[in-house]
Design a protein around this motif. Structure first.
Motif, PDB file in Angstrom:
ATOM      1  N   GLU A  44       0.936  -1.295   0.003  1.00 41.29           N
ATOM      2  CA  GLU A  44      -0.002  -0.017  -0.062  1.00 41.29           C
ATOM      3  C   GLU A  44       0.886   1.252   0.059  1.00 41.29           C
ATOM      4  O   GLU A  44       0.541   2.354  -0.611  1.00 41.29           O
ATOM      5  CB  GLU A  44      -0.884  -0.054   1.329  1.00 41.29           C
ATOM      6  CG  GLU A  44      -2.081  -1.115   1.014  1.00 41.29           C
ATOM      7  CD  GLU A  44      -2.918  -0.830  -0.417  1.00 41.29           C
ATOM      8  OE1 GLU A  44      -3.077   0.143  -0.764  1.00 41.29           O
ATOM      9  OE2 GLU A  44      -2.935  -1.945  -1.155  1.00 41.29           O
ATOM     10  N   ARG A  47       2.044   1.489  -3.490  1.00 39.68           N
ATOM     11  CA  ARG A  47       1.031   1.925  -4.526  1.00 39.68           C
ATOM     12  C   ARG A  47       0.831   3.534  -4.352  1.00 39.68           C
ATOM     13  O   ARG A  47       0.791   4.217  -5.118  1.00 39.68           O
ATOM     14  CB  ARG A  47      -0.257   1.208  -3.986  1.00 39.68           C
ATOM     15  CG  ARG A  47      -1.440   1.316  -4.837  1.00 39.68           C
ATOM     16  CD  ARG A  47      -2.872   1.036  -4.240  1.00 39.68           C
ATOM     17  NE  ARG A  47      -2.584  -0.374  -3.768  1.00 39.68           N
ATOM     18  CZ  ARG A  47      -2.882  -1.536  -4.450  1.00 39.68           C
ATOM     19  NH1 ARG A  47      -3.239  -1.462  -5.603  1.00 39.68           N
ATOM     20  NH2 ARG A  47      -2.591  -2.771  -3.885  1.00 39.68           N
ATOM     21  N   HIS A  51       1.357   6.136  -7.191  1.00 45.18           N
ATOM     22  CA  HIS A  51       0.235   7.215  -7.639  1.00 45.18           C
ATOM     23  C   HIS A  51       0.736   8.605  -7.608  1.00 45.18           C
ATOM     24  O   HIS A  51       0.269   9.433  -8.568  1.00 45.18           O
ATOM     25  CB  HIS A  51      -1.071   6.819  -7.041  1.00 45.18           C
ATOM     26  CG  HIS A  51      -1.797   5.634  -7.260  1.00 45.18           C
ATOM     27  ND1 HIS A  51      -2.971   5.292  -6.719  1.00 45.18           N
ATOM     28  CD2 HIS A  51      -1.491   4.580  -7.976  1.00 45.18           C
ATOM     29  CE1 HIS A  51      -3.246   4.005  -7.196  1.00 45.18           C
ATOM     30  NE2 HIS A  51      -2.134   3.630  -7.951  1.00 45.18           N
ATOM     31  N   PHE A  77      -0.525  -1.298  -9.792  1.00 45.11           N
ATOM     32  CA  PHE A  77      -0.645   0.030  -9.382  1.00 45.11           C
ATOM     33  C   PHE A  77      -0.926   0.861 -10.401  1.00 45.11           C
ATOM     34  O   PHE A  77      -1.717   1.860 -10.245  1.00 45.11           O
ATOM     35  CB  PHE A  77       0.748   0.587  -8.845  1.00 45.11           C
ATOM     36  CG  PHE A  77       1.181  -0.334  -7.697  1.00 45.11           C
ATOM     37  CD1 PHE A  77       0.389  -1.155  -6.972  1.00 45.11           C
ATOM     38  CD2 PHE A  77       2.469  -0.243  -7.228  1.00 45.11           C
ATOM     39  CE1 PHE A  77       0.696  -1.872  -5.761  1.00 45.11           C
ATOM     40  CE2 PHE A  77       2.983  -1.006  -6.081  1.00 45.11           C
ATOM     41  CZ  PHE A  77       2.331  -1.808  -5.429  1.00 45.11           C
ATOM     42  N   ASP A  80      -4.815   0.696 -11.385  1.00 44.70           N
ATOM     43  CA  ASP A  80      -5.578   1.280 -10.193  1.00 44.70           C
ATOM     44  C   ASP A  80      -5.597   2.866 -10.855  1.00 44.70           C
ATOM     45  O   ASP A  80      -6.512   3.473 -10.596  1.00 44.70           O
ATOM     46  CB  ASP A  80      -4.999   1.208  -8.639  1.00 44.70           C
ATOM     47  CG  ASP A  80      -5.098  -0.034  -8.459  1.00 44.70           C
ATOM     48  OD1 ASP A  80      -5.878  -1.023  -9.063  1.00 44.70           O
ATOM     49  OD2 ASP A  80      -4.655  -0.596  -7.470  1.00 44.70           O
TER      50      ASP A  80
END
Length: 323
Positions: A44, A47, A51, A77, A80
């Protein structure tokens, strides 16, 4: 023109793309990762970092993003991020198949990736990529082809790739190792139905390793789009690790060693896209100064002294630790 979407997406002032090798998995061979990523390397956390890099890159005009099946969860990633920004269909997406990520989200794994250029590996990894990126995938590249790779001679594989190309996917290859030039020239000779199979080539080229340059110029002249990777030599040309000659030239320009190293590559008329492998937004923004770098003849001569023999360069790279 081959790879028309990429040609449209890049401009004279933004020929930088963003590669996700350094942020799609907890371990990689880039120098300075302890400083860049810190101790929290959870999925996470990476990720979120990916982003943030993608947001910053898009805001600065970057429109090519490069992932791979072996870059941990980079495709996930990226998928998403694309789903969260449905209006950003001007982003050109490239990925690679041919290596399988095997580290199990560990920095200390004995083996981090396994190479397989067989048709079966292509079928499996193509399905995995399609499940994540679907029709957003523009370019699919064979990962790290070398002169002995069966990908250069396997007719069944060539037929699969040609079928994908007929359906609109751009087919390319990347290279690694001291014989990159031989690989590039062998790939240029691969045809299916009398037509060249490959439309792009992605190779390592930087101030330390220039041996692929003549072959990349030939690929460009043959109509391929050239993508340059590892322009920072896995961190050897960045910040505290940079050689003194690069540091002195950078000081004279008022820009970072990274911008000078990437700007030097952008001077090559055959270089279509140069990848930033930034792990932080700050690194990315510094990399993006590369198009503004101006170098005089004396500075170019000093930088030319950094060139290494290919065998020595690739042996040094092989010894870089995963960390």
């Amino acid at each position: 023109m081959p790879f028309a979407r990429l040609a449209t997406a890049t401009t004279p002032t933004c020929r930088i793309g963003l590669g996700l090798a350094a942020v799609g998995r907890p371990g990689y061979i880039n120098l300075g990762r302890d400083r860049d990523l810190g101790e929290d390397r959870s999925a996470e956390t990476l990720r979120t970092r990916t982003h943030a890099l993608l947001d910053a890159a898009y805001a600065q005009g970057v429109r090519y993003v490069d992932a791979a099946r072996s870059y941990g969860r980079s495709e996930e990633f990226l998928a998403d991020w694309l789903a969260a920004h449905p209006g950003r269909d001007d982003v050109v997406i490239g990925s690679k198949w041919g290596y399988t990520y095997t580290a199990g989200w560990s920095v200390d794994a004995e083996t981090h990736e396994v190479k397989d250029h067989s048709p079966a590996a292509y079928d499996r990894q193509r399905a995995e990529t399609d499940a994540l990126l679907g029709d957003r995938l523009d370019l699919y590249q064979i990962h790290s082809v070398t002169p002995d790779s069966p990908a250069l001679t396997d007719k069944d594989l060539h037929a699969r790739l040609a079928e994908a190309a007929d359906r609109g996917l751009t087919v390319g290859f990347s290279t690694s190792g001291p014989a990159q030039a031989d690989t590039i020239r062998a790939a240029l000779a691969v045809t299916v139905g009398g037509k060249p199979l490959f439309r792009t080539v992605q190779s390592t080229y930087n101030l330390l390793e220039t041996s692929a340059g003549p072959a990349l110029a030939e690929a460009h002249d043959a109509g391929l789009t050239v993508i340059v990777k590892e322009g920072m030599a896995n961190g050897r040309l960045a910040g505290p690790h940079a050689p003194d000659a690069l540091k002195s030239v950078a000081a004279a320009t008022g820009l970072g060693c990274d911008a000078v190293a990437l700007g030097w590559i952008l001077r090559r008329p055959w270089a279509g896209v140069v990848l930033s492998g930034a792990a932080t937004v700050e690194q990315l923004l510094s990399n993006l100064h590369a198009p503004a770098v101006g170098l005089d003849a004396e500075q170019l001569t000093r930088l030319a002294t950094l060139r290494e023999e290919p065998g020595a360069y690739w042996e040094r790279r092989r010894q870089l630790p995963w960390h």
